[in-house]
Design an enzyme around this catalytic site. Sequence first.
Site, PDB file in Angstrom:
ATOM      1  N   GLU A  83       0.842  -1.192   0.000  1.00 51.93           N
ATOM      2  CA  GLU A  83       0.000   0.000   0.000  1.00 51.93           C
ATOM      3  C   GLU A  83       0.874   1.237   0.000  1.00 51.93           C
ATOM      4  OE1 GLU A  83      -1.094  -1.102   4.574  1.00 51.93           O
ATOM      5  OE2 GLU A  83      -2.386   0.352   3.577  1.00 51.93           O
ATOM      6  N   GLY A  84       0.323   2.310  -0.500  1.00 54.53           N
ATOM      7  CA  GLY A  84       1.051   3.564  -0.579  1.00 54.53           C
ATOM      8  C   GLY A  84       0.125   4.667  -1.042  1.00 54.53           C
ATOM      9  N   VAL A  91      -4.025   0.494  -2.624  1.00 55.70           N
ATOM     10  CA  VAL A  91      -3.740  -0.745  -1.897  1.00 55.70           C
ATOM     11  C   VAL A  91      -3.685  -1.907  -2.894  1.00 55.70           C
ATOM     12  CG1 VAL A  91      -4.470  -2.264  -0.019  1.00 55.70           C
ATOM     13  CG2 VAL A  91      -4.986   0.183   0.084  1.00 55.70           C
ATOM     14  N   VAL A  92      -2.725  -2.814  -2.693  1.00 58.79           N
ATOM     15  CA  VAL A  92      -2.581  -3.988  -3.545  1.00 58.79           C
ATOM     16  C   VAL A  92      -2.964  -5.231  -2.737  1.00 58.79           C
ATOM     17  CG1 VAL A  92      -1.037  -5.359  -4.982  1.00 58.79           C
ATOM     18  CG2 VAL A  92      -0.729  -2.883  -4.839  1.00 58.79           C
ATOM     19  N   ASP A 145       9.311   6.992 -12.097  1.00 64.39           N
ATOM     20  CA  ASP A 145       9.267   6.658 -10.668  1.00 64.39           C
ATOM     21  C   ASP A 145      10.023   5.363 -10.400  1.00 64.39           C
ATOM     22  OD1 ASP A 145       8.635   7.151  -8.034  1.00 64.39           O
ATOM     23  OD2 ASP A 145       6.658   6.206  -8.128  1.00 64.39           O
TER      24      ASP A 145
END
Length: 455
Positions: free
Chosen positions: A142-143, A147-148, A260
């Site tokens: 998550e970030g 969320v994964v 990124d």
Amino acid sequence: MGAGGHKSGGILTEKTSVLGLRLYVLIAIAAFALVTGGLTALFLFLRSSNRRHRPTRLKHSSGLMPTFTMDIGEIGLDGTGRIGGKGFERNEKKGAKVVEGECSKSKAGAEMMGHIGWGRWFTMAELETATSGFGEWNVIGEGGYGVVYRGVLPDLSVVAVKNLLNKKGQAEREFKVEVEAIGRVRHKNLVGLLGYCAEGPKRMLVYEYMDNGNLEQWLHGDVGLVSLLTWEIRMKIAIGTAKGLAHLHEGLEPKVVHRDIKSSNILLDKQWNPKVSDFGLAKLLGPGSNFVTTRVMGTFGYVAPEYASTGLLNESSDVYSFGVLLMEIISGRNPVDYRRPSGEVNLVEWFRGMVGTKHVEDVLDPLIEIQPSPRSLKRTLLVCLRCVDLDAQKRPKMGQIAHMLEGDEFPFRLEHRSPREVSLLTCLPASVAPARVPLLTDKVGSNPPERSIWR
């Protein structure tokens, strides 16, 4: 006596031979049947006509009945609104719709109902089932992006489901960018985007699942006294990452700038093969474009200085970020770490200082049990320095970087190099640092031309 013996009701009241029913009864029955038949025919016609304009529903093997609709609305990805594959065109009022093409054929049309172009269309119901209702125990990352979750499909294949956070349209923007930038791209070092889900405001992306998580966990997590990432594994990760980026920069048209690159976006499979992921910030550079002006975004510590100061973005910005990542892989340190002494907070500055003072062995991660050979280490350090060159035009291309990292010979020239780099290069024995590696275009027995892959 009455005339003809008729009753007062006349002929309509006479009994007939049909079940002894009177004539007026038969007429009433016939009229009712005629009206009923007409209404039934009209109802069936209207229902058939309406059904042709409804979304098609499919029965999946899971037993679910997800609603599939071709009206995708806002998911127009380029000038034509194509989402990948044949059979779609943009309709300004109704989004994307099926047109004549592969979808019009019975077999292809049936397949397209479960797959749109390159990827699978997932419904929210399917992804909820796969992730056990997006349970917290299935969260694998998550970030700021969202969320994964780990998910298991009905065919028992494991996937990663990224639920994008919708902050001021962020989910929609990242959804479009990821689908456009990487949806149809296939490379062994780029994470595979299997499909997507767009229902209401929800935007979800479905990726192949990576068993060993991401690189950041193995570099900075609690891994014990000895890291499982040996020098050989670290170089395997670095080379694979370089090849994946080289494909984005040099193998696609338009080229893709990731924007990124960082350790948390490098995923690892069971054999430690790396796959570059998270293309939510990616930008496309069309033919003839040397750069694109954009809002400065990325992760602090990885962003190229010229991009941070001007907003001009091109593939050399990714090269700088890769150089920082390579330093991180070698040292096991974070790009920016305020817990360290003032001279060691910034990884790039500390790294340059250590190399400039010839403390090359001291940059190694102490958790690496078996150290690399001096030759391999110094060759890798040189790649780091070239990637983070303050002059963006002097940075090598990602294809050249991959070649240099996996090559036994390391071609270089001392001109146009910083004093610190020259200081390191002069430490190398002649057998380690040849002045030049012959090119395939050189003629046998001729004097080698003054060329270098650095230029």
